[in-house]
Design a protein around this motif. Structure first.
Motif, PDB file in Angstrom:
ATOM      1  N   SER A 272      -6.490   0.658   1.998  1.00 29.22           N
ATOM      2  CA  SER A 272      -6.042   2.047   2.082  1.00 29.22           C
ATOM      3  C   SER A 272      -5.247   2.401   0.828  1.00 29.22           C
ATOM      4  O   SER A 272      -4.786   1.533   0.089  1.00 29.22           O
ATOM      5  N   THR A 273      -5.060   3.675   0.613  1.00 30.30           N
ATOM      6  CA  THR A 273      -4.345   4.145  -0.575  1.00 30.30           C
ATOM      7  C   THR A 273      -2.923   3.609  -0.615  1.00 30.30           C
ATOM      8  O   THR A 273      -2.413   3.275  -1.677  1.00 30.30           O
TER       9      THR A 273
ATOM     10  N   VAL B 150       1.657  -1.982  -2.790  1.00 33.01           N
ATOM     11  CA  VAL B 150       2.076  -3.272  -2.233  1.00 33.01           C
ATOM     12  C   VAL B 150       1.337  -4.415  -2.925  1.00 33.01           C
ATOM     13  O   VAL B 150       1.947  -5.432  -3.297  1.00 33.01           O
ATOM     14  N   LEU B 151       0.036  -4.245  -3.123  1.00 31.07           N
ATOM     15  CA  LEU B 151      -0.744  -5.255  -3.837  1.00 31.07           C
ATOM     16  C   LEU B 151      -0.207  -5.452  -5.245  1.00 31.07           C
ATOM     17  O   LEU B 151      -0.064  -6.580  -5.722  1.00 31.07           O
TER      18      LEU B 151
ATOM     19  N   ALA C 129       1.760 -10.313 -14.157  1.00 30.74           N
ATOM     20  CA  ALA C 129       2.775  -9.266 -14.175  1.00 30.74           C
ATOM     21  C   ALA C 129       2.201  -7.960 -14.724  1.00 30.74           C
ATOM     22  O   ALA C 129       2.454  -6.884 -14.175  1.00 30.74           O
ATOM     23  N   ALA C 130       1.424  -8.040 -15.792  1.00 24.54           N
ATOM     24  CA  ALA C 130       0.846  -6.824 -16.374  1.00 24.54           C
ATOM     25  C   ALA C 130      -0.151  -6.180 -15.411  1.00 24.54           C
ATOM     26  O   ALA C 130      -0.129  -4.957 -15.208  1.00 24.54           O
ATOM     27  N   LEU C 131      -1.006  -6.996 -14.804  1.00 27.02           N
ATOM     28  CA  LEU C 131      -1.988  -6.466 -13.856  1.00 27.02           C
ATOM     29  C   LEU C 131      -1.295  -5.865 -12.634  1.00 27.02           C
ATOM     30  O   LEU C 131      -1.663  -4.782 -12.165  1.00 27.02           O
TER      31      LEU C 131
ATOM     32  N   ALA D 246       0.313  -1.298  -9.391  1.00 24.94           N
ATOM     33  CA  ALA D 246       1.394  -0.640  -8.651  1.00 24.94           C
ATOM     34  C   ALA D 246       1.595   0.792  -9.124  1.00 24.94           C
ATOM     35  O   ALA D 246       1.741   1.707  -8.302  1.00 24.94           O
ATOM     36  N   ILE D 247       1.591   1.015 -10.429  1.00 25.81           N
ATOM     37  CA  ILE D 247       1.765   2.373 -10.948  1.00 25.81           C
ATOM     38  C   ILE D 247       0.573   3.250 -10.544  1.00 25.81           C
ATOM     39  O   ILE D 247       0.750   4.399 -10.116  1.00 25.81           O
TER      40      ILE D 247
END
Length: 73
Positions: free
Chosen positions: A15-16, A21-22, A56-58, A63-64
Motif C-alpha cells: 500500500s502507499t 516504512v520500507l 542507506a541511500a536506497l 522513504a522520501i
C-alpha cells in the motif's frame, strides 16, 4: 482492445503508506551496517561500509518517495 502482452502484477502489492516504512527499515539496515563497519577487528569492514551506504541511500530515496506519495494521495 485485447492486449497480448502479459504485465507482471504483484500478488499482494504494497500500500502507499507502506513505502515510508520500507524506506525507514532499509535506512536502519544501512545504519547498522555502517555501525558494524567501524569496528577495528572486523575483517569485512570495506564491504559492510559499501553495503551500508547502498542500503542507506536506497532507504532514504524510498522513504522520501513514499512520503511524497502519501502526501499526494
Amino acid at each position: 482492445m485485447i492486449s497480448l502482452v502479459a504485465r507482471p502484477v504483484a500478488i499482494n502489492p504494497l500500500s502507499t503508506g507502506g513505502y515510508p516504512v520500507l524506506g525507514l527499515v532499509l535506512l536502519a539496515i544501512g545504519g547498522w551496517l555502517l555501525w558494524r563497519s567501524r569496528r577495528e577487528a572486523n575483517p569485512s569492514r570495506r564491504e559492510e561500509r559499501l553495503g551500508g551506504i547502498a542500503f542507506a541511500a536506497l532507504g532514504f530515496v524510498i522513504a522520501i518517495g513514499g512520503l511524497i506519495a502519501v502526501s499526494v494521495d
